[in-house]
Design a protein around this motif. Structure first.
Motif, mmCIF file in Angstrom:
data_model
loop_
_atom_site.group_PDB
_atom_site.id
_atom_site.type_symbol
_atom_site.label_atom_id
_atom_site.label_comp_id
_atom_site.label_asym_id
_atom_site.label_seq_id
_atom_site.Cartn_x
_atom_site.Cartn_y
_atom_site.Cartn_z
ATOM 1 N N ASP A 140 0.840 -1.192 0.000
ATOM 2 C CA ASP A 140 0.000 0.000 0.000
ATOM 3 C C ASP A 140 0.879 1.248 0.000
ATOM 4 O O ASP A 140 1.331 1.708 1.055
ATOM 5 N N ALA A 141 1.117 1.803 -1.183
ATOM 6 C CA ALA A 141 1.998 2.959 -1.313
ATOM 7 C C ALA A 141 1.302 4.270 -0.964
ATOM 8 O O ALA A 141 1.878 5.350 -1.139
ATOM 9 N N THR A 142 0.075 4.204 -0.477
ATOM 10 C CA THR A 142 -0.640 5.411 -0.051
ATOM 11 C C THR A 142 -0.695 5.540 1.469
ATOM 12 O O THR A 142 -1.122 6.568 1.988
ATOM 13 N N ALA A 143 -0.265 4.497 2.175
ATOM 14 C CA ALA A 143 -0.387 4.485 3.637
ATOM 15 C C ALA A 143 0.537 5.526 4.274
ATOM 16 O O ALA A 143 1.676 5.717 3.845
ATOM 17 N N VAL A 144 0.012 6.201 5.293
ATOM 18 C CA VAL A 144 0.788 7.194 6.035
ATOM 19 C C VAL A 144 0.937 6.723 7.473
ATOM 20 O O VAL A 144 -0.053 6.329 8.113
ATOM 21 N N TYR A 145 2.173 6.759 7.977
ATOM 22 C CA TYR A 145 2.468 6.273 9.331
ATOM 23 C C TYR A 145 3.032 7.400 10.187
ATOM 24 O O TYR A 145 3.663 8.342 9.672
ATOM 25 N N ASP A 146 2.848 7.272 11.488
ATOM 26 C CA ASP A 146 3.516 8.155 12.438
ATOM 27 C C ASP A 146 4.926 7.634 12.661
ATOM 28 O O ASP A 146 5.120 6.447 12.944
ATOM 29 N N VAL A 147 5.905 8.507 12.517
ATOM 30 C CA VAL A 147 7.302 8.162 12.771
ATOM 31 C C VAL A 147 7.784 9.006 13.938
ATOM 32 O O VAL A 147 7.668 10.238 13.922
ATOM 33 N N ILE A 148 8.308 8.356 14.968
ATOM 34 C CA ILE A 148 8.766 9.070 16.158
ATOM 35 C C ILE A 148 10.228 8.746 16.440
ATOM 36 O O ILE A 148 10.713 7.660 16.107
ATOM 37 N N LYS A 149 10.895 9.699 17.046
ATOM 38 C CA LYS A 149 12.266 9.493 17.503
ATOM 39 C C LYS A 149 12.211 8.951 18.914
ATOM 40 O O LYS A 149 11.471 9.459 19.759
ATOM 41 N N SER A 150 13.017 7.916 19.178
ATOM 42 C CA SER A 150 12.963 7.290 20.490
ATOM 43 C C SER A 150 14.343 7.297 21.134
ATOM 44 O O SER A 150 15.194 8.124 20.799
ATOM 45 N N THR A 151 14.586 6.368 22.040
ATOM 46 C CA THR A 151 15.795 6.354 22.862
ATOM 47 C C THR A 151 17.052 6.031 22.053
ATOM 48 O O THR A 151 17.084 5.038 21.329
ATOM 49 N N PRO A 152 18.111 6.864 22.156
ATOM 50 C CA PRO A 152 19.363 6.549 21.459
ATOM 51 C C PRO A 152 19.999 5.280 22.001
ATOM 52 O O PRO A 152 19.907 4.978 23.193
ATOM 53 N N VAL A 153 20.666 4.527 21.131
ATOM 54 C CA VAL A 153 21.380 3.317 21.532
ATOM 55 C C VAL A 153 22.754 3.324 20.875
ATOM 56 O O VAL A 153 22.867 3.411 19.657
ATOM 57 N N SER A 154 23.813 3.257 21.683
ATOM 58 C CA SER A 154 25.194 3.171 21.183
ATOM 59 C C SER A 154 25.522 4.286 20.202
ATOM 60 O O SER A 154 26.166 4.062 19.178
ATOM 61 N N GLY A 155 25.061 5.490 20.488
ATOM 62 C CA GLY A 155 25.393 6.625 19.650
ATOM 63 C C GLY A 155 24.505 6.803 18.446
ATOM 64 O O GLY A 155 24.603 7.801 17.736
ATOM 65 N N ASN A 156 23.639 5.842 18.182
ATOM 66 C CA ASN A 156 22.724 5.950 17.056
ATOM 67 C C ASN A 156 21.314 6.249 17.545
ATOM 68 O O ASN A 156 20.847 5.664 18.511
ATOM 69 N N GLU A 157 20.641 7.164 16.867
ATOM 70 C CA GLU A 157 19.290 7.535 17.256
ATOM 71 C C GLU A 157 18.296 6.473 16.766
ATOM 72 O O GLU A 157 18.473 5.879 15.701
#
Length: 275
Positions: free
Chosen positions: A168-185
């Protein structure tokens, strides 16, 4: 021989801070000037007009007053142009505090001509007060445009415009930033998998590389006598997942496979674009 060994140790670390057995821990030879490393990388953000970055140099001996040390643009092999992409501040003069052996030059990176691909400026160091007969006599600075996490996340709405898993190329999702791990977000695409779990990835804001950790898709394959959960992990064909914080595009290369078997479904792409 013992004194020669002490001096050699000094030149390797630039600052002589230890003694060799019972010899005096002082260097009384000539002063030299040099960059502290051969290359560096700096970013100017899309919401800035410019960004000032410091390039460090050393003098071996501590100094007093205002020593004559300058950074000089070297156009050979440079793709960045002085006066267009960057400026050398303070007339190119370095600043060393009294009693110190480390100084700094300041380079101003201009946002308007900056690109995400980056440009490189090469520099040399010169002085009428210090000799230049050590290593690190040239310095290469890569300067790039980037955008903040706030710009990348935006409203948090991302369209799955390349959708192998759901189709489904029309689907829209919520994207959130969460807890960093080993220097990577960490990023979470909310409710992406079949059982309602989040698609989890990690991104590096310096390299723009994205990592897809091994995770369950929420779907179990049951066909042809095979009954196994489908899992996702990084693609095995050498392609790398990445993101562009300015265009707000997250491109994932994923290997879908049947856990506990030798079967796999695909190396394919999931792409999410901020709305």
């Amino acid at each position: 021989m013992k004194k020669i060994f002490c001096l050699f140790g000094l030149l390797m670390v630039f600052l002589f801070v230890s003694s060799c057995n019972e010899e005096e821990a002082f260097y009384e030879g000539d002063s030299y000037v040099h960059f502290l490393k051969e290359e560096g990388e700096a970013f100017v953000f899309a919401d800035q007009d410019y960004r000032d970055v410091e390039v460090e140099f050393g003098t071996v001996q501590t100094v007093s007053g205002n020593p004559d040390v300058k950074i000089v643009y070297d156009p050979v092999n440079s793709t960045a142009v002085e006066g267009v992409d960057f400026q050398i501040l303070n007339g190119g003069s370095g600043v060393v505090l009294d009693g110190q052996a480390i100084g700094k030059f300041t380079i101003r990176i201009l946002k308007a001509p900056a690109t995400q691909a980056g440009k490189v400026a090469n520099f040399k160091i010169k002085s009428t007060a210090f000799a230049n007969n050590l290593d690190y006599q040239s310095y290469s600075l890569r300067m790039s445009l980037t955008c903040s996490d706030a710009v990348f996340i935006g409203t948090g709405k991302f369209k799955n415009n390349v959708a192998w898993w759901t189709g489904d190329a029309t689907a829209v999702y919520d994207v959130i930033k969460s807890t960093p791990v080993s220097g990577n977000e960490q990023l979470r695409v909310k409710g992406f998998w079949d059982n309602g779990d989040d698609l989890v990835v990690y991104y590096n804001p310096t390299t723009f590389v994205v990592t897809v950790p091994d995770q369950f898709t929420g779907y179990t394959y049951n066909s042809g006598g095979i009954n196994a959960p489908v899992w996702a992990r990084p693609a095995t064909d050498g392609t790398v997942s990445s993101y562009n914080p300015c265009t707000r595009r997250l491109t994932l290369r994923i290997y879908y496979y049947l856990k506990g078997t030798t079967y796999f479904l695909a190396n394919d792409t999931e792409e999410f674009t901020g709305q």
